[in-house]
Design an enzyme around this catalytic site. Structure first.
Site, PDB file in Angstrom:
ATOM      1  N   GLY A 320       0.832  -1.192   0.000  1.00  0.00           N
ATOM      2  CA  GLY A 320       0.000   0.000   0.000  1.00  0.00           C
ATOM      3  C   GLY A 320       0.871   1.248   0.000  1.00  0.00           C
ATOM      4  N   ILE A 321       0.240   2.381   0.327  1.00  0.00           N
ATOM      5  CA  ILE A 321       0.932   3.666   0.337  1.00  0.00           C
ATOM      6  C   ILE A 321       1.402   3.991   1.743  1.00  0.00           C
ATOM      7  CG2 ILE A 321       0.635   6.153  -0.037  1.00  0.00           C
ATOM      8  CD1 ILE A 321      -1.442   5.517  -2.140  1.00  0.00           C
ATOM      9  N   GLY A 322       2.624   4.505   1.867  1.00  0.00           N
ATOM     10  CA  GLY A 322       3.066   4.986   3.169  1.00  0.00           C
ATOM     11  C   GLY A 322       4.461   4.540   3.546  1.00  0.00           C
ATOM     12  N   ILE A 324       5.466   2.676   6.091  1.00  0.00           N
ATOM     13  CA  ILE A 324       5.663   1.293   6.525  1.00  0.00           C
ATOM     14  C   ILE A 324       5.876   0.358   5.331  1.00  0.00           C
ATOM     15  CG2 ILE A 324       4.521  -0.676   7.620  1.00  0.00           C
ATOM     16  CD1 ILE A 324       3.472   1.254   9.740  1.00  0.00           C
ATOM     17  N   GLU A 343      -1.606  -2.893  -6.752  1.00  0.00           N
ATOM     18  CA  GLU A 343      -2.315  -1.785  -7.402  1.00  0.00           C
ATOM     19  C   GLU A 343      -1.420  -0.569  -7.574  1.00  0.00           C
ATOM     20  OE1 GLU A 343      -3.645  -0.752  -3.086  1.00  0.00           O
ATOM     21  OE2 GLU A 343      -2.944  -2.513  -4.182  1.00  0.00           O
ATOM     22  N   ILE A 418      -4.998   2.513  10.744  1.00  0.00           N
ATOM     23  CA  ILE A 418      -5.016   3.639  11.681  1.00  0.00           C
ATOM     24  C   ILE A 418      -5.309   3.196  13.106  1.00  0.00           C
ATOM     25  CG2 ILE A 418      -6.288   5.751  12.284  1.00  0.00           C
ATOM     26  CD1 ILE A 418      -6.658   6.229   9.265  1.00  0.00           C
ATOM     27  N   GLY A 441      -7.326  -0.447  -2.095  1.00  0.00           N
ATOM     28  CA  GLY A 441      -7.172  -1.850  -2.465  1.00  0.00           C
ATOM     29  C   GLY A 441      -6.880  -2.775  -1.302  1.00  0.00           C
TER      30      GLY A 441
END
Length: 546
Positions: A320-322, A324, A343, A418, A441
């Site tokens: 994913g985004i970020g 981590i 994705e 979160i 996603g």
């Protein structure tokens, strides 16, 4: 004899067609029998359900070659009917031989070259406008659209998009009433508008956004996209962001392209022939970049734990985004034969390719190639994907399709979250009632990894144990208004800097025990007490407990 032709009506209302239309100037008793064949059929029947098709049956006794004149007159008649139904002057009639919704299909037409201001002047009050997302955001067109809305005093123009880059001028307070943002994934530039009630958010899986267009749930009047210059065959590329943009151009009534030499040309589903554009704008400018943020020691430790304990050689990765996911990539330099089916991906992938860690050797779909849907990163990443057959950018309905994900080996999905409660409910799109991002996603890949065909998939969620204010992110109860993106039945692995909790198949008492173990030490006693009050028993690792 009987001859047939097809008319495509690029509009949203059916035309009432008489059973017989007389043709003037015929030497025989000629007539055209016109019958509606299809109106808003499901996507399984026709790829573009927003389009209405009519068969024109030409029954002309004794006449062999009157097809052209007859078709011309019926097209004229249909055009008149369309205009009478107030299709805003943008409806067109194109024959079967000159139009196809498929972006790969070259047409016998050319786009009109215009200034950005001229191109967006087609937008009128009440229209739905799609804006290309992420690094592909057509900033020049967005700026011109915003100015057009103000000067022409437009009202109620809906702007639909995933997260976009740039200032999102249409979402500012001075555009209230003119434009309203409708986000499928909230970017930082639209967050304030959504939470102030001036913009909207659609909770939806990333894989299903194209269905909104294909099923006519959202009818796109105008699509604004950014593309690479055409190649020698006339094909442009959607470049860094294919995701739901391909579905948008398939279904939009009017397509405007910002042609930018800085846009990388990518392989896969993102090619669109220049003849599909109604207008093209010269729009050279640097693409928006995301420089990697400095990672904390906590994030690096989470990345190390995931890389060393959960990612195997030969795994197919989704990130994913970020920070981590970026920390995980930075910790994978000792791995080999990794594959990418995700994705999105960022700069961290480039280093792993250069180090020989990513080969995509064992993947089932597109073996030997990185599969993505959009990218976020720096110019280094854009240059890496440019004209690179090692990378395939695909429609997100394919990339995030759960049965397809599950076919790949050792699917390892790594996503951030979160907040998590003691039963395993996961919040990823909001902080209390404040909307922050979107579903994206995460669930697509969490599920794809969980049901992977080889049984070796690992759905991983990760977060730091506390907020910047020192509050625990593992909580007895979710904050009021917080939205559950990943349910307690979907979660398998949760990772913090204090360890890894495996929750699949565990009851609520066992889950509470595992989650408290990886919470911050300062909060463990309070969480244990809260767990007892909620469950009426002590958290325990054992299946049976007296």
């Amino acid at each position: 004899m009987m001859k047939e032709s097809v008319v495509r009506l690029a509009g949203v209302h059916p035309v009432t067609c008489p059973s017989t239309v007389e043709i003037s100037g015929s030497s025989a008793s000629e007539s055209i029998e016109c019958a509606t064949l299809l109106t808003c059929a499901p996507a399984a029947s026709w790829p573009v359900p927003s389009v209405h098709f009519f068969w024109l049956h030409l029954s002309i006794p004794g006449v062999q070659n009157t097809m052209a004149s007859a078709s011309g007159q019926i097209l004229t008649w249909l055009s008149t009917q369309m205009m009478r139904q107030s299709w805003g002057g943008r409806a067109t009639v194109r024959t079967y031989y000159t139009y196809s919704h498929e972006p790969f299909h070259p047409l016998k037409r050319a786009p009109a070259w215009k200034t950005a201001e001229e191109a967006v002047s087609v937008v009128k009050s009440g229209d739905v406008v799609f804006v290309h997302g992420a690094a592909a955001t057509p900033l020049k067109l967005v700026e011109a659209l915003t100015q057009h809305g103000k000067t022409q005093q437009l009202r109620d123009v809906s702007i639909c998009h995933i997260h976009t880059e740039g200032p999102a001028l249409y979402a500012r307070q001075d555009c209230q009433g003119i434009f309203r943002s409708n986000s499928f994934f909230i970017g930082s530039n639209c967050r304030e508008a959504v939470n102030d009630g001036r913009g909207d958010f659609v909770p939806i899986f990333l894989s299903e956004i194209p269905l909104l267009f294909h099923r006519n749930i959202i009818n796109i009047d105008v699509a604004l996209v950014q593309v690479s210059p055409p190649d020698k065959h006339g094909f442009c590329s959607l470049g860094t962001s294919v995701d739901c943009a391909r579905a948008a151009v398939q279904n939009a009534k009017h397509i405007i392209g910002q042609m930018n030499p800085c846009m990388p040309r990518t392989f896969g589903d993102g090619l669109i022939h220049k003849s599909h554009f109604d207008a093209m704008v010269d729009g050279i400018e640097s693409l928006p970049e995301h420089e990697p943020k400095e990672r904390s020691d906590v994030e690096n430790e989470i990345g190390r734990l995931i890389a060393e304990e959960l990612v195997e050689n030969g795994a197919t990765l989704q990130m994913g985004i970020g920070n981590i996911p970026d920390a995980v990539l930075a910790s994978l330099k000792g791995h080999k034969d990794l594959g990418i089916h995700s994705e999105m991906f960022s700069d961290g992938v480039v280093e792993l390719v250069e180090d020989g860690c990513i080969t995509n050797t064992h993947k089932t779909y597109h073996p030997g190639k990185i599969v993505g849907s959009f990218i976020v990163g720096t110019r280094r990443l854009f240059d890496f994907v440019d004209n690179n057959p090692f990378v395939v950018m695909c429609d997100v309905s394919f990339v995030n399709n759960i049965p397809i994900i599950a076919q790949n080996p050792k699917v390892t999905a790594i996503n951030s979250c979160i907040e998590v409660d003691l039963t395993g409910q996961v919040v990823s799109d909001s902080i209390g009632t404040r909307m922050y991002s979107g579903v994206g996603g995460q669930v697509d890949f969490i599920r794809g990894a969980a049901v992977s065909r080889d049984g070796l998939g690992k759905p991983i969620l990760a977060m730091s144990s506390v907020t910047t204010k020192g509050e625990s992110k593992i909580v007895p109860f979710l904050r009021q208004g917080a939205g559950v993106v990943t349910t307690r039945a979907h979660i398998h692995y949760l990772v913090t800097e204090y360890g890894i909790a495996y929750l699949f198949g565990k009851n609520l008492r066992q889950r509470a025990y595992e989650l408290i173990k990886i919470s911050h030490p300062d909060h463990r006693e309070a969480l244990e007490k809260a767990a007892f009050e909620r469950l009426n028993c002590m958290p325990s690792p054992h299946l049976c407990c007296n």
